[in-house]
Design a protein around this motif. Structure first.
Motif, PDB file in Angstrom:
ATOM      1  N   MET A  83      -6.045  -4.536 -32.869  1.00 45.51           N
ATOM      2  CA  MET A  83      -5.129  -5.253 -31.980  1.00 45.51           C
ATOM      3  C   MET A  83      -5.152  -6.732 -32.387  1.00 45.51           C
ATOM      4  SD  MET A  83      -5.411  -5.846 -27.851  1.00 45.51           S
ATOM      5  CE  MET A  83      -5.169  -4.109 -27.498  1.00 45.51           C
ATOM      6  N   ILE A  84      -3.975  -7.337 -32.391  1.00 45.85           N
ATOM      7  CA  ILE A  84      -3.854  -8.720 -32.855  1.00 45.85           C
ATOM      8  C   ILE A  84      -3.212  -9.585 -31.771  1.00 45.85           C
ATOM      9  CG2 ILE A  84      -3.045 -10.205 -34.722  1.00 45.85           C
ATOM     10  CD1 ILE A  84      -4.800  -7.839 -35.674  1.00 45.85           C
ATOM     11  N   VAL A  85      -3.815 -10.752 -31.526  1.00 46.41           N
ATOM     12  CA  VAL A  85      -3.236 -11.741 -30.604  1.00 46.41           C
ATOM     13  C   VAL A  85      -3.077 -13.046 -31.378  1.00 46.41           C
ATOM     14  CG1 VAL A  85      -3.643 -13.157 -28.555  1.00 46.41           C
ATOM     15  CG2 VAL A  85      -4.151 -10.703 -28.498  1.00 46.41           C
ATOM     16  N   TRP A  86      -1.873 -13.648 -31.308  1.00 43.22           N
ATOM     17  CA  TRP A  86      -1.610 -14.908 -31.993  1.00 43.22           C
ATOM     18  C   TRP A  86      -1.391 -16.032 -30.991  1.00 43.22           C
ATOM     19  CZ3 TRP A  86       1.454 -10.679 -34.151  1.00 43.22           C
ATOM     20  CH2 TRP A  86       1.005 -10.253 -35.406  1.00 43.22           C
ATOM     21  N   GLY A  87      -1.753 -17.241 -31.419  1.00 44.06           N
ATOM     22  CA  GLY A  87      -1.508 -18.424 -30.610  1.00 44.06           C
ATOM     23  C   GLY A  87      -1.131 -19.614 -31.487  1.00 44.06           C
ATOM     24  N   LYS A  88      -0.568 -20.608 -30.846  1.00 41.87           N
ATOM     25  CA  LYS A  88      -0.126 -21.816 -31.567  1.00 41.87           C
ATOM     26  C   LYS A  88      -0.786 -23.036 -30.948  1.00 41.87           C
ATOM     27  CE  LYS A  88       4.056 -24.279 -33.019  1.00 41.87           C
ATOM     28  NZ  LYS A  88       5.550 -24.270 -33.006  1.00 41.87           N
TER      29      LYS A  88
ATOM     30  N   ASN B  64      -4.168 -21.165 -40.424  1.00 42.53           N
ATOM     31  CA  ASN B  64      -4.303 -20.104 -39.431  1.00 42.53           C
ATOM     32  C   ASN B  64      -5.794 -19.813 -39.266  1.00 42.53           C
ATOM     33  OD1 ASN B  64      -4.061 -17.913 -37.722  1.00 42.53           O
ATOM     34  ND2 ASN B  64      -3.227 -16.522 -39.268  1.00 42.53           N
ATOM     35  N   PHE B  65      -6.338 -20.178 -38.128  1.00 45.10           N
ATOM     36  CA  PHE B  65      -7.751 -19.968 -37.819  1.00 45.10           C
ATOM     37  C   PHE B  65      -7.898 -18.543 -37.276  1.00 45.10           C
ATOM     38  CE2 PHE B  65     -11.258 -20.650 -34.576  1.00 45.10           C
ATOM     39  CZ  PHE B  65     -12.289 -20.666 -35.506  1.00 45.10           C
ATOM     40  N   ALA B  66      -8.395 -17.632 -38.117  1.00 46.52           N
ATOM     41  CA  ALA B  66      -8.463 -16.216 -37.744  1.00 46.52           C
ATOM     42  C   ALA B  66      -9.907 -15.813 -37.467  1.00 46.52           C
ATOM     43  CB  ALA B  66      -7.874 -15.346 -38.847  1.00 46.52           C
ATOM     44  N   VAL B  67     -10.096 -15.074 -36.377  1.00 45.76           N
ATOM     45  CA  VAL B  67     -11.436 -14.657 -35.957  1.00 45.76           C
ATOM     46  C   VAL B  67     -11.415 -13.197 -35.523  1.00 45.76           C
ATOM     47  CG1 VAL B  67     -12.164 -16.973 -35.244  1.00 45.76           C
ATOM     48  CG2 VAL B  67     -11.036 -15.455 -33.589  1.00 45.76           C
ATOM     49  N   ALA B  68     -12.616 -12.595 -35.470  1.00 46.85           N
ATOM     50  CA  ALA B  68     -12.771 -11.206 -35.036  1.00 46.85           C
ATOM     51  C   ALA B  68     -13.892 -11.120 -34.011  1.00 46.85           C
ATOM     52  CB  ALA B  68     -13.086 -10.304 -36.228  1.00 46.85           C
ATOM     53  N   GLY B  69     -13.774 -10.126 -33.110  1.00 48.37           N
ATOM     54  CA  GLY B  69     -14.813  -9.924 -32.099  1.00 48.37           C
ATOM     55  C   GLY B  69     -14.790  -8.501 -31.583  1.00 48.37           C
ATOM     56  N   HIS B  70     -15.925  -8.059 -31.065  1.00 48.72           N
ATOM     57  CA  HIS B  70     -16.009  -6.703 -30.516  1.00 48.72           C
ATOM     58  C   HIS B  70     -15.174  -6.594 -29.236  1.00 48.72           C
ATOM     59  CE1 HIS B  70     -18.685  -4.540 -33.087  1.00 48.72           C
ATOM     60  NE2 HIS B  70     -19.693  -5.386 -32.955  1.00 48.72           N
ATOM     61  N   ARG B  71     -14.550  -5.424 -29.081  1.00 49.78           N
ATOM     62  CA  ARG B  71     -13.846  -5.143 -27.840  1.00 49.78           C
ATOM     63  C   ARG B  71     -14.734  -4.384 -26.858  1.00 49.78           C
ATOM     64  NH1 ARG B  71      -7.979  -2.125 -26.885  1.00 49.78           N
ATOM     65  NH2 ARG B  71      -7.609  -3.065 -24.850  1.00 49.78           N
ATOM     66  N   ASN B  72     -15.653  -3.602 -27.389  1.00 50.78           N
ATOM     67  CA  ASN B  72     -16.590  -2.846 -26.547  1.00 50.78           C
ATOM     68  C   ASN B  72     -17.989  -2.948 -27.131  1.00 50.78           C
ATOM     69  OD1 ASN B  72     -13.889  -0.777 -26.530  1.00 50.78           O
ATOM     70  ND2 ASN B  72     -14.675  -1.436 -24.567  1.00 50.78           N
ATOM     71  N   THR B  73     -18.971  -3.032 -26.250  1.00 49.76           N
ATOM     72  CA  THR B  73     -20.395  -3.130 -26.593  1.00 49.76           C
ATOM     73  C   THR B  73     -20.703  -4.447 -27.295  1.00 49.76           C
ATOM     74  OG1 THR B  73     -20.354  -2.080 -28.787  1.00 49.76           O
ATOM     75  CG2 THR B  73     -20.452  -0.621 -26.874  1.00 49.76           C
ATOM     76  N   HIS B  74     -21.987  -4.748 -27.439  1.00 49.58           N
ATOM     77  CA  HIS B  74     -22.461  -5.945 -28.134  1.00 49.58           C
ATOM     78  C   HIS B  74     -21.785  -7.214 -27.612  1.00 49.58           C
ATOM     79  CE1 HIS B  74     -23.338  -2.599 -30.924  1.00 49.58           C
ATOM     80  NE2 HIS B  74     -24.438  -3.272 -31.169  1.00 49.58           N
ATOM     81  N   GLY B  75     -21.721  -7.341 -26.303  1.00 49.50           N
ATOM     82  CA  GLY B  75     -21.151  -8.546 -25.699  1.00 49.50           C
ATOM     83  C   GLY B  75     -19.672  -8.452 -25.411  1.00 49.50           C
ATOM     84  N   GLU B  76     -18.941  -7.624 -26.167  1.00 50.13           N
ATOM     85  CA  GLU B  76     -17.509  -7.357 -26.018  1.00 50.13           C
ATOM     86  C   GLU B  76     -16.693  -8.589 -25.599  1.00 50.13           C
ATOM     87  OE1 GLU B  76     -18.020  -4.989 -21.742  1.00 50.13           O
ATOM     88  OE2 GLU B  76     -18.127  -3.877 -23.647  1.00 50.13           O
ATOM     89  N   PRO B  77     -16.727  -9.698 -26.402  1.00 49.07           N
ATOM     90  CA  PRO B  77     -15.988 -10.912 -26.018  1.00 49.07           C
ATOM     91  C   PRO B  77     -14.467 -10.740 -25.999  1.00 49.07           C
ATOM     92  CG  PRO B  77     -16.816 -11.078 -28.264  1.00 49.07           C
ATOM     93  CD  PRO B  77     -17.442  -9.864 -27.667  1.00 49.07           C
ATOM     94  N   PHE B  78     -13.949  -9.801 -26.793  1.00 53.90           N
ATOM     95  CA  PHE B  78     -12.490  -9.626 -26.864  1.00 53.90           C
ATOM     96  C   PHE B  78     -12.027  -8.366 -26.124  1.00 53.90           C
ATOM     97  CE2 PHE B  78     -11.691 -12.201 -31.017  1.00 53.90           C
ATOM     98  CZ  PHE B  78     -11.964 -13.369 -30.313  1.00 53.90           C
ATOM     99  N   ARG B  79     -12.779  -7.893 -25.171  1.00 56.29           N
ATOM    100  CA  ARG B  79     -12.425  -6.640 -24.503  1.00 56.29           C
ATOM    101  C   ARG B  79     -11.065  -6.717 -23.814  1.00 56.29           C
ATOM    102  NH1 ARG B  79     -16.055  -2.767 -20.504  1.00 56.29           N
ATOM    103  NH2 ARG B  79     -14.464  -1.145 -20.329  1.00 56.29           N
ATOM    104  N   TYR B  80     -10.751  -7.848 -23.211  1.00 57.06           N
ATOM    105  CA  TYR B  80      -9.532  -7.927 -22.392  1.00 57.06           C
ATOM    106  C   TYR B  80      -8.485  -8.870 -22.977  1.00 57.06           C
ATOM    107  CZ  TYR B  80     -12.540  -5.649 -18.974  1.00 57.06           C
ATOM    108  OH  TYR B  80     -13.393  -4.764 -18.341  1.00 57.06           O
ATOM    109  N   ILE B  81      -8.501  -9.080 -24.284  1.00 56.79           N
ATOM    110  CA  ILE B  81      -7.500  -9.994 -24.839  1.00 56.79           C
ATOM    111  C   ILE B  81      -6.089  -9.424 -24.712  1.00 56.79           C
ATOM    112  CG2 ILE B  81      -9.119 -11.088 -26.432  1.00 56.79           C
ATOM    113  CD1 ILE B  81      -7.878  -9.429 -28.692  1.00 56.79           C
TER     114      ILE B  81
ATOM    115  N   LEU C 213      -6.580 -13.734 -33.145  1.00 58.94           N
ATOM    116  CA  LEU C 213      -7.718 -12.969 -32.633  1.00 58.94           C
ATOM    117  C   LEU C 213      -7.523 -11.507 -33.028  1.00 58.94           C
ATOM    118  CD1 LEU C 213      -7.850 -14.355 -28.944  1.00 58.94           C
ATOM    119  CD2 LEU C 213      -8.710 -15.425 -31.032  1.00 58.94           C
ATOM    120  N   THR C 214      -8.538 -10.897 -33.613  1.00 57.44           N
ATOM    121  CA  THR C 214      -8.447  -9.488 -34.010  1.00 57.44           C
ATOM    122  C   THR C 214      -9.599  -8.707 -33.373  1.00 57.44           C
ATOM    123  OG1 THR C 214      -9.834  -9.657 -36.008  1.00 57.44           O
ATOM    124  CG2 THR C 214      -7.503 -10.209 -36.237  1.00 57.44           C
ATOM    125  N   THR C 215      -9.301  -7.465 -32.969  1.00 57.80           N
ATOM    126  CA  THR C 215     -10.323  -6.598 -32.390  1.00 57.80           C
ATOM    127  C   THR C 215      -9.917  -5.143 -32.567  1.00 57.80           C
ATOM    128  OG1 THR C 215     -11.748  -6.286 -30.445  1.00 57.80           O
ATOM    129  CG2 THR C 215      -9.381  -6.455 -30.045  1.00 57.80           C
TER     130      THR C 215
END
Length: 297
Positions: free
Chosen positions: A275-280, A190-207, A262-264
């Motif tokens: 908030m958690i999003v899973w994929g396969k 399970n490849f698990a990653v984290a990212g900002h939802r707001n500010t500092h680039g906010e890559p996971f804002r709309y996941i 994906l966690t944010t």
């Protein structure tokens, strides 16, 4: 008969009393008597400091008492001084808050965007030189994540350190200690990653907008790994580390496989929950075969 005597002298009709010359002399005499008996007019006072009888006369000099009262009235009371100081304090505080909000919502994204561009170029240059990756140091970029639906292209770096990775706009891989998870090449994992939802680039804002079947592609030095979004957990505690386990509870996965998590933070602009999003994984494509369909077009 005796001769008639002389007629008495008759006065002219319409006139009586003394003659005209006598009346003129009498009038002059009375005028001289009046002028002698009338008191001389008072000379204007030369004392300019003497107050006027009219207290409301414009331009009138003030007495000492009046001047003292006017000076006292002109001074600000303690309440006025305090309210003015408090108002200036509020204005200063408001300006500082506005600057802070501008920094957080705008400038951190600008800086993070610059960091992301530099790190992406560095990763791609290393791949072009055929450099084989070894053990990744915390903060070192080793992959590029693509989320086409959200128009996200962001480097993935080792560690979820806030200062070294997340605040630089990158996505961080859970790669240390008890939170260590698999790499995309691991079978299973399970490849698990984290990212900002707001500010500092906010890559996971709309996941939260991802739907089942939406692609998530992880590009490494030798392959493209394509995942399809499977499920979402809108909210959970930050201490719930099971969501990044080999088979995460609540993900819908029933056994070991090749997954991505994906966690944010959530709600937006807070870090109260996660908030958690899973994929396969649905495809592993060598770079020699070109880009996957999800990135073409």
């Amino acid at each position: 008969m005796s001769a008639p005597g002389p007629l008495p002298a008759q006065e002219p009709q319409g006139l009586s009393g003394p003659g005209r010359a006598e009346r003129r002399r009498a009038a002059k005499g009375r005028g001289r008597q009046r002028s002698r008996s009338a008191p001389p007019p008072a000379a204007p006072s030369r004392d300019r400091t003497a107050p006027s009888r009219d207290p409301g006369a414009p331009g009138r000099p003030l007495t000492r008492v009046e001047a003292r009262r006017a000076a006292k009235a002109a001074k600000d009371s303690p309440a006025v001084i305090a309210s003015r100081a408090l108002g200036e304090l509020f204005i200063t505080f408001g300006v500082l808050m506005l600057l802070f909000v501008t920094y957080q919502l705008w400038w951190t994204n600008v800086r993070a965007g610059q960091e992301v561009d530099r790190e992406t170029d560095k990763i791609q240059e290393a791949w072009a030189k055929g450099r084989e990756p070894g053990t990744f140091e915390p903060g070192q970029g080793f992959a590029i994540m693509h989320i086409p639906k959200l128009d996200v292209v962001v480097p993935v770096a080792a560690s979820i350190d806030k200062e070294k990775v997340l605040d630089r706009g990158m996505v961080g891989h859970y790669s240390e200690g008890k939170l260590k998870t698999a790499l995309p090449s691991d079978k299973p994992g399970n490849f698990a990653v984290a990212g900002h939802r707001n500010t500092h680039g906010e890559p996971f804002r709309y996941i939260n907008r991802l739907k089942p079947g939406d692609p998530i592609v992880v590009e490494t030095h030798n392959a493209y790994y394509t995942y399809e979004m499977a499920s979402i957990l809108p909210q959970t505690s930050p201490s719930n580390v099971q969501v990044i386990g080999p088979v995460p509870p609540g993900s819908g996965f029933t056994g070991p496989g090749r997954y991505i998590t994906l966690t944010t933070c959530t709600p937006e602009f807070t870090s109260t929950y996660r908030m958690i999003v899973w994929g396969k994984m649905v495809e592993e494509r060598p770079r020699s075969k070109g880009r996957p369909d999800a990135l073409v077009g």
